[in-house]
Design an enzyme around this catalytic site. Structure first.
Site, PDB file in Angstrom:
ATOM      1  NE  ARG A  63      33.295  38.423  44.542  1.00 52.00           N
ATOM      2  CZ  ARG A  63      32.558  37.565  43.870  1.00 52.00           C
ATOM      3  NH1 ARG A  63      31.434  37.951  43.321  1.00 52.00           N
ATOM      4  NH2 ARG A  63      32.959  36.299  43.738  1.00 52.00           N
TER       5      ARG A  63
ATOM      6  CG  HIS B 227      38.568  35.068  39.928  1.00 54.17           C
ATOM      7  ND1 HIS B 227      38.044  36.296  39.608  1.00 54.17           N
ATOM      8  CD2 HIS B 227      37.527  34.332  40.379  1.00 54.17           C
ATOM      9  CE1 HIS B 227      36.745  36.304  39.861  1.00 54.17           C
ATOM     10  NE2 HIS B 227      36.407  35.111  40.318  1.00 54.17           N
TER      11      HIS B 227
ATOM     12  N   PRO C  62      43.719  41.509  46.197  1.00 53.47           N
ATOM     13  CG  PRO C  62      44.899  41.597  44.193  1.00 53.47           C
ATOM     14  CD  PRO C  62      44.518  40.671  45.309  1.00 53.47           C
TER      15      PRO C  62
ATOM     16  CB  CYS D 225      41.767  43.919  35.689  1.00 52.78           C
ATOM     17  SG  CYS D 225      40.613  45.252  35.898  1.00 52.78           S
TER      18      CYS D 225
ATOM     19  CB  ALA E 213      40.729  48.796  42.341  1.00 50.51           C
TER      20      ALA E 213
ATOM     21  CG  ASN F 154      40.459  34.851  43.849  1.00 48.84           C
ATOM     22  OD1 ASN F 154      40.370  35.569  42.864  1.00 48.84           O
ATOM     23  ND2 ASN F 154      39.904  35.166  44.988  1.00 48.84           N
TER      24      ASN F 154
HETATM   25  C1  LIG Z   1      35.760  45.956  44.086  1.00 55.07           C
HETATM   26  C2  LIG Z   1      36.755  44.974  43.527  1.00 55.07           C
HETATM   27  C3  LIG Z   1      37.987  45.428  43.114  1.00 55.07           C
HETATM   28  C4  LIG Z   1      38.922  44.525  42.599  1.00 55.07           C
HETATM   29  N1  LIG Z   1      40.163  44.976  42.244  1.00 55.07           N
HETATM   30  C5  LIG Z   1      41.107  44.086  41.858  1.00 55.07           C
HETATM   31  C6  LIG Z   1      42.437  44.496  41.636  1.00 55.07           C
HETATM   32  O1  LIG Z   1      42.792  45.675  41.798  1.00 55.07           O
HETATM   33  N2  LIG Z   1      43.334  43.550  41.236  1.00 55.07           N
HETATM   34  C7  LIG Z   1      42.977  42.237  41.063  1.00 55.07           C
HETATM   35  O2  LIG Z   1      43.817  41.405  40.703  1.00 55.07           O
HETATM   36  N3  LIG Z   1      41.718  41.825  41.275  1.00 55.07           N
HETATM   37  C8  LIG Z   1      40.796  42.707  41.693  1.00 55.07           C
HETATM   38  N4  LIG Z   1      39.547  42.266  41.992  1.00 55.07           N
HETATM   39  C9  LIG Z   1      39.256  40.826  41.905  1.00 55.07           C
HETATM   40  C10 LIG Z   1      39.505  40.145  43.257  1.00 55.07           C
HETATM   41  O3  LIG Z   1      40.858  40.249  43.626  1.00 55.07           O
HETATM   42  C11 LIG Z   1      39.119  38.657  43.208  1.00 55.07           C
HETATM   43  O4  LIG Z   1      39.884  38.009  42.238  1.00 55.07           O
HETATM   44  C12 LIG Z   1      37.646  38.453  42.857  1.00 55.07           C
HETATM   45  O5  LIG Z   1      36.833  39.309  43.625  1.00 55.07           O
HETATM   46  C13 LIG Z   1      37.240  36.986  43.109  1.00 55.07           C
HETATM   47  O6  LIG Z   1      37.480  36.614  44.427  1.00 55.07           O
HETATM   48  P1  LIG Z   1      36.284  36.583  45.513  1.00 55.07           P
HETATM   49  O7  LIG Z   1      35.225  35.638  44.977  1.00 55.07           O
HETATM   50  O8  LIG Z   1      36.923  36.090  46.772  1.00 55.07           O
HETATM   51  O9  LIG Z   1      35.755  37.965  45.603  1.00 55.07           O
HETATM   52  C14 LIG Z   1      38.593  43.146  42.481  1.00 55.07           C
HETATM   53  C15 LIG Z   1      37.332  42.714  42.882  1.00 55.07           C
HETATM   54  C16 LIG Z   1      36.419  43.599  43.406  1.00 55.07           C
HETATM   55  C17 LIG Z   1      35.082  43.085  43.859  1.00 55.07           C
END
Ligand SMILES: Cc1cc2nc3c(=O)[nH]c(=O)nc-3n(C[C@H](O)[C@H](O)[C@H](O)COP(=O)(O)O)c2cc1C
Length: 376
Positions: free
Chosen positions: A232, A175, A18, A105, A20, A207
């Site tokens: 990302r 994460h 997810p 978050c 945002a 994650n």
């Molecule tokens: C722009 C952006 C918005 C995000 N919004 C949410 C969200 O609404 N809910 C959530 O649980 N994590 C949110 N995250 C965190 C991601 O879901 C994820 O846990 C985090 O980016 C690490 O994973 P990655 O290394 O694959 O990016 C957001 C991350 C980014 C970069």
């Protein structure tokens, strides 16, 4: 390899994180087009209070394209009663097939009110929220997504994992960073392995820092997790979902997408068009698309002037004309597969006064904690 989320078999076990402002219906559609419909695609976070109050913007955010199955909604809330009501509303009105709860978050306006990644520190409050969610969910699976903890001195994921199992949560995504790390440093995959050992009863999703399909396979192998959540790495690269499916289905024979700028431009236009249809306004769609321009064009040599113009386009025709002026025969740039999106750290997590004094206190800090939040 199948990931079981309640009644939903996710095969291969890949989940769009997810995000945002990003993982709305148009972006999920794009990712699903590349994955051939395989995988699970979670909505951006929806605040439970706004949902219960039927806020117009929120009602648009929970829109699913008719072909999306299972429909997966992420909820954010700090008040057990409101979370319970939101879940009940989803069930009664058949708004989704899966509910994920956000406890990860790290943004200050969320943690300041005790929400997101601050919340699991309050063990009893976490338990109450999970109990209300699961208790109102009927046959819908409830999962949760969290970080390792607030900071290295306040690690919560193992306690939170056990509480989640006790309260009937279906699966947990971790994460591998603390809130204090924000997006800096590297994700701790070792923590994912530890969580997997601590909660053998339910699937654990890993994650953090999956930038390629090979990273996803490696995370599964190194941590023993049951599935991966990719955030990302998909920004400006929705075809990563095709790569993920190929990696899990074809193993060593998998080939990965290396789109030329011509192909990327086609996806950009499609993304902007889908946003316009979703927002029922072409201009608003193209404006919303602006934030994606730098991700899509990362590594291509198009010059800063063209990048700037693309990021202020306000119609599909304008966007298309600007794209057609580029040297579209450029191959996929070496190095564009690496980290993208937020990568910075932060030193301090903003918390409510006295938040760390008592991990078992159950008070909800502020009813306004859920207003006007955006995820991370
Ligand atoms: C722009 C952006 C918005 C995000 N919004 C949410 C969200 O609404 N809910 C959530 O649980 N994590 C949110 N995250 C965190 C991601 O879901 C994820 O846990 C985090 O980016 C690490 O994973 P990655 O290394 O694959 O990016 C957001 C991350 C980014 C970069």
């Amino acid at each position: 390899m199948t990931l079981q989320i309640g009644p939903h078999s996710v095969q291969p076990p890949v989940v769009l994180a997810p995000m945002a402002g990003i993982t709305n219906a148009p972006f999920r559609t794009l990712c699903r087009e590349f994955s051939g419909g395989k995988g699970l695609f979670v909505s951006e976070m929806i605040t439970t209070r706004a949902l219960v109050e039927r806020d117009a913007k929120t009602m648009r955010l929970i829109h699913f394209d008719g072909t999306e199955k299972p429909r997966s909604i992420q909820l954010y809330g700090v008040d057990p009663v409101t979370v319970g009501k939101a879940v009940r509303m989803i069930v009664d009105e058949d708004l989704a097939d899966h509910i994920d709860l956000n406890f990860g978050c790290p943004v200050p306006k969320v943690t300041r009110k005790g929400g997101g990644s601050a919340l699991p520190y309050k063990r009893n409050l976490l338990r109450s929220i999970l109990r209300e969610a699961v208790g109102n969910a009927g046959s819908l699976p409830v999962t949760m997504k969290m970080r390792k903890g607030i900071d290295d001195e306040h690690i919560t994921f193992l306690d939170a994992g056990r509480i989640a199992v006790e309260e009937g949560v279906t699966a947990i995504a971790l994460h591998g960073r603390t809130a204090a790390q924000h997006y800096g440093g590297t994700a701790d995959w070792e923590a994912i392995a530890r969580l997997k050992e601590a909660v053998p009863e339910i699937p654990v999703l890993g994650n953090g820092d999956i930038w390629s399909a090979d990273d996803a396979v490696r995370m599964m192998r190194e941590t023993g997790c049951d599935g991966v959540v990719v955030g990302r790495g998909c920004l400006g690269r929705p075809w990563l979902f095709g790569d993920l499916v190929a990696a899990f289905e074809d193993g060593g024979d998998a080939t990965y997408a290396q789109p030329s700028l011509r192909e990327v431009a086609r996806v950009m236009l499609r993304h902007a068009q889908l946003l316009g249809e979703w927002l029922e306004n072409e201009e608003r769609g193209v404006i919303d698309f602006r934030k994606h321009v730098a991700w899509y064009t990362k590594g291509f040599s198009i010059g800063s002037e063209a990048r700037k113009k693309l990021a202020i386009a306000s119609s599909l025709d304008e966007l298309g004309a600007l794209l057609s002026e580029l040297d579209l025969d450029q191959p996929w740039p070496a190095g564009a597969d690496g980290p993208r999106g937020r990568t910075s750290g932060r030193n301090k997590v903003v918390l409510p006064d006295g938040w760390l004094d008592d991990p078992y206190d159950c008070a909800v800090v502020g009813a306004d904690a859920e207003l006007d939040t955006s995820g991370g």
